[in-house]
Design an enzyme around this catalytic site. Structure first.
Site, PDB file in Angstrom:
ATOM      1  N   PRO A   2       0.826  -1.215   0.000  1.00 16.80           N
ATOM      2  CA  PRO A   2       0.000   0.000   0.000  1.00 16.80           C
ATOM      3  C   PRO A   2       0.858   1.262   0.000  1.00 16.80           C
ATOM      4  O   PRO A   2       1.857   1.332   0.703  1.00 16.80           O
ATOM      5  CB  PRO A   2      -0.791  -0.096   1.302  1.00 16.80           C
ATOM      6  CG  PRO A   2      -0.517  -1.429   1.877  1.00 16.80           C
ATOM      7  CD  PRO A   2       0.682  -1.994   1.217  1.00 16.80           C
ATOM      8  N   GLU A   3       0.485   2.221  -0.812  1.00 12.54           N
ATOM      9  CA  GLU A   3       1.155   3.516  -0.800  1.00 12.54           C
ATOM     10  C   GLU A   3       0.204   4.548  -0.193  1.00 12.54           C
ATOM     11  O   GLU A   3      -0.893   4.213   0.238  1.00 12.54           O
ATOM     12  CB  GLU A   3       1.588   3.897  -2.222  1.00 12.54           C
ATOM     13  CG  GLU A   3       2.636   2.910  -2.760  1.00 12.54           C
ATOM     14  CD  GLU A   3       3.351   3.421  -4.011  1.00 12.54           C
ATOM     15  OE1 GLU A   3       3.376   4.638  -4.235  1.00 12.54           O
ATOM     16  OE2 GLU A   3       3.877   2.574  -4.749  1.00 12.54           O
ATOM     17  N   LYS A  61       2.851   6.588   4.774  1.00 11.06           N
ATOM     18  CA  LYS A  61       2.136   5.302   4.709  1.00 11.06           C
ATOM     19  C   LYS A  61       1.771   4.786   6.094  1.00 11.06           C
ATOM     20  O   LYS A  61       1.307   3.660   6.228  1.00 11.06           O
ATOM     21  CB  LYS A  61       3.010   4.277   3.989  1.00 11.06           C
ATOM     22  CG  LYS A  61       3.362   4.675   2.566  1.00 11.06           C
ATOM     23  CD  LYS A  61       4.231   3.622   1.924  1.00 11.06           C
ATOM     24  CE  LYS A  61       5.475   4.228   1.335  1.00 11.06           C
ATOM     25  NZ  LYS A  61       6.353   3.234   0.708  1.00 11.06           N
ATOM     26  N   HIS A  95      -7.215 -14.809   7.053  1.00  5.74           N
ATOM     27  CA  HIS A  95      -5.989 -14.270   7.637  1.00  5.74           C
ATOM     28  C   HIS A  95      -6.259 -13.211   8.689  1.00  5.74           C
ATOM     29  O   HIS A  95      -5.501 -12.263   8.854  1.00  5.74           O
ATOM     30  CB  HIS A  95      -5.070 -13.697   6.541  1.00  5.74           C
ATOM     31  CG  HIS A  95      -4.881 -14.622   5.375  1.00  5.74           C
ATOM     32  ND1 HIS A  95      -4.260 -15.850   5.509  1.00  5.74           N
ATOM     33  CD2 HIS A  95      -5.252 -14.515   4.076  1.00  5.74           C
ATOM     34  CE1 HIS A  95      -4.249 -16.451   4.320  1.00  5.74           C
ATOM     35  NE2 HIS A  95      -4.844 -15.673   3.449  1.00  5.74           N
ATOM     36  N   ARG A 114       0.581 -11.925   5.186  1.00  6.95           N
ATOM     37  CA  ARG A 114       2.016 -12.173   5.303  1.00  6.95           C
ATOM     38  C   ARG A 114       2.611 -11.722   6.635  1.00  6.95           C
ATOM     39  O   ARG A 114       3.797 -11.937   6.896  1.00  6.95           O
ATOM     40  CB  ARG A 114       2.736 -11.518   4.122  1.00  6.95           C
ATOM     41  CG  ARG A 114       2.219 -12.096   2.798  1.00  6.95           C
ATOM     42  CD  ARG A 114       2.836 -11.434   1.601  1.00  6.95           C
ATOM     43  NE  ARG A 114       4.257 -11.722   1.500  1.00  6.95           N
ATOM     44  CZ  ARG A 114       5.039 -11.247   0.549  1.00  6.95           C
ATOM     45  NH1 ARG A 114       4.539 -10.460  -0.370  1.00  6.95           N
ATOM     46  NH2 ARG A 114       6.321 -11.540   0.521  1.00  6.95           N
ATOM     47  N   ARG A 156      21.226  16.153  -1.140  1.00  3.04           N
ATOM     48  CA  ARG A 156      21.372  14.694  -1.126  1.00  3.04           C
ATOM     49  C   ARG A 156      22.391  14.184  -2.130  1.00  3.04           C
ATOM     50  O   ARG A 156      23.036  13.170  -1.919  1.00  3.04           O
ATOM     51  CB  ARG A 156      20.024  14.018  -1.394  1.00  3.04           C
ATOM     52  CG  ARG A 156      19.041  14.119  -0.249  1.00  3.04           C
ATOM     53  CD  ARG A 156      19.511  13.297   0.925  1.00  3.04           C
ATOM     54  NE  ARG A 156      18.828  13.707   2.144  1.00  3.04           N
ATOM     55  CZ  ARG A 156      17.985  12.944   2.820  1.00  3.04           C
ATOM     56  NH1 ARG A 156      17.721  11.734   2.414  1.00  3.04           N
ATOM     57  NH2 ARG A 156      17.416  13.409   3.912  1.00  3.04           N
ATOM     58  N   ARG A 266      14.104  -3.683  -7.394  1.00  2.75           N
ATOM     59  CA  ARG A 266      12.780  -3.703  -7.990  1.00  2.75           C
ATOM     60  C   ARG A 266      12.910  -3.246  -9.434  1.00  2.75           C
ATOM     61  O   ARG A 266      13.900  -3.553 -10.082  1.00  2.75           O
ATOM     62  CB  ARG A 266      11.817  -2.826  -7.180  1.00  2.75           C
ATOM     63  CG  ARG A 266      11.484  -3.473  -5.845  1.00  2.75           C
ATOM     64  CD  ARG A 266      10.431  -2.719  -5.100  1.00  2.75           C
ATOM     65  NE  ARG A 266      10.975  -1.510  -4.494  1.00  2.75           N
ATOM     66  CZ  ARG A 266      10.252  -0.618  -3.831  1.00  2.75           C
ATOM     67  NH1 ARG A 266       8.957  -0.787  -3.716  1.00  2.75           N
ATOM     68  NH2 ARG A 266      10.811   0.431  -3.288  1.00  2.75           N
TER      69      ARG A 266
END
Ligand SMILES: [Zn+2]
Length: 283
Positions: A2-3, A61, A95, A114, A156, A266
């Site tokens: 989820p974002e 999040k 679950h 999970r 950065r 990813r």
């Protein structure tokens, strides 16, 4: 995973349906789901029972339910955490890990296949749980400071997508919305943050907000019933994705096939024409 928009959809649902109610009973079906509550499941149950839920809040999040006396229940959705609402007659979802019974007969189900997610009581965490103090404000937060973000971003000296995913710099942006915002701007994901023009950073922030707002609007429609759900995917917004998961499909701007490249274990998706690798060393 989820974002921000998915978590915000859940927050709104909880704010609408559980805030103001008192918790009459707490059931922990799997102690792993309260492992972040270090005093253990019995303490979690004892300290939550009888408390009143006063607000549902979010940063990035992270989601928390503020309870009376200034404490909070910090909720991690992890990879597969879901909230569902029902009553005594509702069949428990698969679950199911934690259930909260409320004084109006509503049951709050927390299911998590999970078990990367979970809950913990956060002392004095109603305003902002100390456990997530290091998480930066997200771009939808009214107090998000764009000028301060721009300054910190330039310091950065890293790839712009890597910076977008850094939750201590800006929160709530995951792989999907980073790729979508970079395509809309457009910017190559590896552009060095130090050399981004102010105009490019402003554009990127505007598109991050825009893509999240759009995802929120499209997620809001199925949300009128007594049912909240995060499915762990990009969900409703999936049909509107321009690049994420669109490998080989034509770019919506120029028709060039979208390219997928490995990125931080990813993938990154981009249009090779609209988001070219900068040349002449101008990173
Ligand atoms: Zn293109």
């Amino acid at each position: 995973m989820p974002e921000l928009p998915e978590v915000e959809v859940v927050r709104r649902g909880l704010a609408q349906h559980v805030v103001g109610r008192r918790i009459t009973d707490v059931t922990v079906l799997d102690p792993r789901s309260v492992r972040r509550h270090l005093a253990g499941p019995h303490d979690f149950i004892a300290r939550l029972t009888g408390r009143t839920l006063v607000d549902a809040r979010r940063r990035g999040k992270y989601l928390w339910l503020a309870v009376d006396e200034g404490d909070a229940v910090l909720c991690h959705l992890g990879m597969s955490g879901q909230f569902r609402l029902g009553d005594a007659d509702t069949e428990a979802p698969r679950h199911l890990r934690i259930a909260l019974d409320l004084d109006d007969g509503v049951r709050v189900f927390f299911a998590d296949q999970r078990i990367f997610g979970g809950m913990a009581l956060s002392e004095d965490g109603a305003e902002l749980p100390p456990e997530i103090e290091h998480i930066a404000r997200d771009p939808l937060d009214p107090e998000f400071d764009a000028a301060a973000f721009t300054t910190r971003l330039r310091k950065r000296q890293t790839g712009v997508k890597r910076a977008l995913l850094d939750q201590t710099l800006i929160s709530g942006i995951g792989n999907i919305y980073a790729d979508e915002a970079l395509w809309r701007t457009p910017l190559h994901y590896a552009r060095n943050t130090r050399h981004l023009r102010t105009r490019e950073i402003d554009g990127l922030l505007r598109h991050v907000v825009e893509v999240m707002r759009q995802a929120l609007e499209e997620g809001g429609t199925s949300f009128d019933t007594l049912y909240v759900n995060v499915n762990g995917e990009s969900g409703y917004f999936e049909r509107s994705l321009a690049v994420y998961g669109q490998e080989g499909l034509p770019c919506g701007r120029c028709g060039t096939p979208i390219r997928r490249e490995p990125f931080m274990n990813r993938s990154s998706f981009r249009c090779p024409v609209c988001q070219p690798r900068p040349r002449n060393g101008r990173w």
